[in-house]
Design an enzyme around this catalytic site. Structure first.
Site, mmCIF file in Angstrom:
data_model
loop_
_atom_site.group_PDB
_atom_site.id
_atom_site.type_symbol
_atom_site.label_atom_id
_atom_site.label_comp_id
_atom_site.label_asym_id
_atom_site.label_seq_id
_atom_site.Cartn_x
_atom_site.Cartn_y
_atom_site.Cartn_z
ATOM 1 N N HIS A 1 -2.290 -10.780 -1.022
ATOM 2 C CA HIS A 1 -3.590 -10.458 -0.425
ATOM 3 C C HIS A 1 -4.361 -11.671 0.109
ATOM 4 O O HIS A 1 -5.493 -11.937 -0.287
ATOM 5 C CB HIS A 1 -4.444 -9.683 -1.429
ATOM 6 C CG HIS A 1 -4.082 -8.232 -1.531
ATOM 7 N ND1 HIS A 1 -4.107 -7.376 -0.455
ATOM 8 C CD2 HIS A 1 -3.667 -7.486 -2.596
ATOM 9 C CE1 HIS A 1 -3.727 -6.170 -0.828
ATOM 10 N NE2 HIS A 1 -3.437 -6.211 -2.125
ATOM 11 N N HIS B 1 7.346 -1.807 -2.622
ATOM 12 C CA HIS B 1 5.942 -2.041 -2.931
ATOM 13 C C HIS B 1 5.401 -0.999 -3.907
ATOM 14 O O HIS B 1 4.882 -1.336 -4.974
ATOM 15 C CB HIS B 1 5.114 -2.039 -1.658
ATOM 16 C CG HIS B 1 3.662 -2.307 -1.902
ATOM 17 N ND1 HIS B 1 3.204 -3.529 -2.339
ATOM 18 C CD2 HIS B 1 2.559 -1.508 -1.799
ATOM 19 C CE1 HIS B 1 1.884 -3.484 -2.483
ATOM 20 N NE2 HIS B 1 1.471 -2.264 -2.172
ATOM 21 N N ASP C 1 1.955 -8.817 -5.010
ATOM 22 C CA ASP C 1 0.913 -8.793 -3.984
ATOM 23 C C ASP C 1 0.166 -10.127 -3.912
ATOM 24 O O ASP C 1 -0.241 -10.680 -4.935
ATOM 25 C CB ASP C 1 -0.088 -7.678 -4.298
ATOM 26 C CG ASP C 1 0.574 -6.318 -4.477
ATOM 27 O OD1 ASP C 1 1.741 -6.284 -4.931
ATOM 28 O OD2 ASP C 1 -0.069 -5.309 -4.186
ATOM 29 N N ASN D 1 1.507 -1.078 1.576
ATOM 30 C CA ASN D 1 0.589 -0.156 2.232
ATOM 31 C C ASN D 1 -0.449 -0.878 3.087
ATOM 32 O O ASN D 1 -0.915 -0.338 4.097
ATOM 33 C CB ASN D 1 -0.102 0.740 1.200
ATOM 34 C CG ASN D 1 -0.929 -0.036 0.187
ATOM 35 O OD1 ASN D 1 -0.402 -0.895 -0.521
ATOM 36 N ND2 ASN D 1 -2.221 0.262 0.099
ATOM 37 N N HIS D 2 -0.805 -2.111 2.744
ATOM 38 C CA HIS D 2 -1.802 -2.814 3.550
ATOM 39 C C HIS D 2 -1.205 -3.318 4.866
ATOM 40 O O HIS D 2 -1.933 -3.443 5.853
ATOM 41 C CB HIS D 2 -2.442 -3.941 2.745
ATOM 42 C CG HIS D 2 -3.469 -3.430 1.779
ATOM 43 N ND1 HIS D 2 -4.807 -3.323 2.095
ATOM 44 C CD2 HIS D 2 -3.345 -2.948 0.514
ATOM 45 C CE1 HIS D 2 -5.468 -2.817 1.069
ATOM 46 N NE2 HIS D 2 -4.597 -2.574 0.093
ATOM 47 N N ASP E 1 1.931 -6.377 0.686
ATOM 48 C CA ASP E 1 0.481 -6.571 0.538
ATOM 49 C C ASP E 1 0.105 -8.049 0.623
ATOM 50 O O ASP E 1 -0.588 -8.595 -0.241
ATOM 51 C CB ASP E 1 -0.045 -5.939 -0.756
ATOM 52 C CG ASP E 1 -0.394 -4.461 -0.564
ATOM 53 O OD1 ASP E 1 0.007 -3.899 0.476
ATOM 54 O OD2 ASP E 1 -1.047 -3.885 -1.439
#
Length: 379
Positions: free
Chosen positions: A56, A232, A54, A127-128, A92
């Site tokens: 972000h 993920h 991830d 999921n993001h 993500d």
């Protein structure tokens, strides 16, 4: 700001890659062969494989992780240095940071460069990504709304030529951000107006059928490269029974806005994107169970069933930050590589997984400056 009319936006093509067209750089390895659209099963004989968790929205940490993986130049030119390496990013990229589109642009640019020399870059959605396509902006950094506004203006400046604008964004995004910061006003009504523009810009880009959602639709939620599974959250036996390629196609179709249906009536692929045991949300493999002895045995059994049904050696997941760093469990059948490197999460040092000759090890940047490199022996 650029017009936010949906009809005016050029949409990125949905591309199917069956065989990466370029011959290997040194001629020694067979071409990479991809099955599925989005890519689901990848044959990449003899390749070094690296996986990154991830990110972000933290561009600095993303670059550091890619440098640690040996696939990105350290001179600031964002050049692919991985040769015939296959890179997988586990999703993500969105939320919690302000350089999301820049990271996506960087990965696409690296894929273009890698294909020329026999390598490749693959991504899976987390999921993001799916939350944002649903319109759930709870975890969006204020700077990321600003980036959406800037990117739409950049896209307008390129005559809505998506490919040209998207791939070039990584080279100009930081100058756009600096210009924006210099011109920022602290006047309250202006801040409210800017926030409204940011939400509208993000919705324009990321709603199903929007150009950035279509870009994300190029990637599935799970991919198998040689003997290794990557996703993920985690693949479970009932996902495999449903069909991994089918799951990827359904998510991709939803992100593209379907095939002419009313966008508001599109069904969200539940098994892949919603629910505690969906592909992008479940944490079975990545969270330490409270009852270690009994639950660990169950988890390993589920992993073995999943891997056996896909003839795979191990599964690599992100999603759940690992406070003690990337790790493996169940006799190296499960690898958890989300280390919360983004400044919006743990702000930890980047770590990546390297797989050579079916043996894996963790590569870690130095703890403080991120300029050095540590490697844990292959196990």
């Amino acid at each position: 700001m650029a017009s936010l009319s949906f009809s005016s936006l050029a949409l990125p093509p949905s591309q199917s890659r069956k065989v990466l067209a370029s011959a290997p750089y040194n001629g020694a390895l067979k071409p990479i062969v991809v099955r599925g659209d989005p890519p689901t099963f990848v044959s990449a004989p003899g390749r070094r494989i690296v996986a990154v968790g991830d990110l972000h929205g933290d561009l600095a940490k993303a670059r550091c992780a890619l440098e640690t993986a040996g696939v990105l130049s350290s001179d600031g030119q964002d050049l692919w240095t991985g040769g015939e390496t296959v890179l997988i990013q586990l999703g993500d990229i969105l939320d919690r940071g302000e350089d999301e589109i820049a990271i996506l642009s960087l990965l696409r640019s690296l894929d273009v460069q890698a294909n020329v020399v026999g390598g490749a870059v693959f991504q899976v959605n987390g999921n993001h990504e799916t939350m944002n396509v649903e319109g759930d902006f709870r975890y969006v950094d204020p700077g990321a709304f600003d980036e959406c506004i800037d990117f739409l203006e950049h896209l307008d400046g390129h005559g809505y030529n998506w490919e040209e604008a998207f791939v070039s964004w990584i080279s100009v995004s930081e100058s756009w951000k600096e210009d924006r910061r210099k011109s920022q006003s602290g006047w309250g009504p202006w801040q409210l107006l800017k926030r409204q523009k940011g939400v509208l810009a993000r919705s324009t880009l990321l709603r199903p059928g929007g150009p950035l959602a279509r870009e994300l639709s190029r990637h599935g939620v799970a991919i198998k490269v040689e003997d290794w599974l990557f996703c993920h959250g985690g693949l479970l036996p009932h996902h495999v029974a449903y069909g991994v390629e089918r799951l990827n196609k359904e998510v991709s179709c939803w992100m593209r806005g379907g095939s002419g249906e009313d966008i508001d009536d599109l069904e969200i692929p539940f098994l892949a994107t919603r629910g505690y045991d969906s592909v992008v949300w479940n944490r079975l493999y990545s969270r330490e169970p409270a009852d270690m002895s009994f639950r660990k045995q169950q988890i390993c059994s589920v992993a073995e069933e999943t891997l056996g049904s896909l003839d795979a050696k191990a599964i690599v997941v992100g999603h759940t930050p690992q406070p003690s760093g990337a790790n493996s469990k169940c006799n190296e059948k499960i690898w958890c590589i989300d280390v919360g490197m983004s400044s919006g999460v743990f702000n930890s040092r980047p770590e990546v997984l390297e797989i050579v000759d079916n043996r894996a090890r963790i590569l870690r940047s130095s703890a403080d400056s991120f300029a050095g490199l540590e490697a844990v022996d292959y196990i």
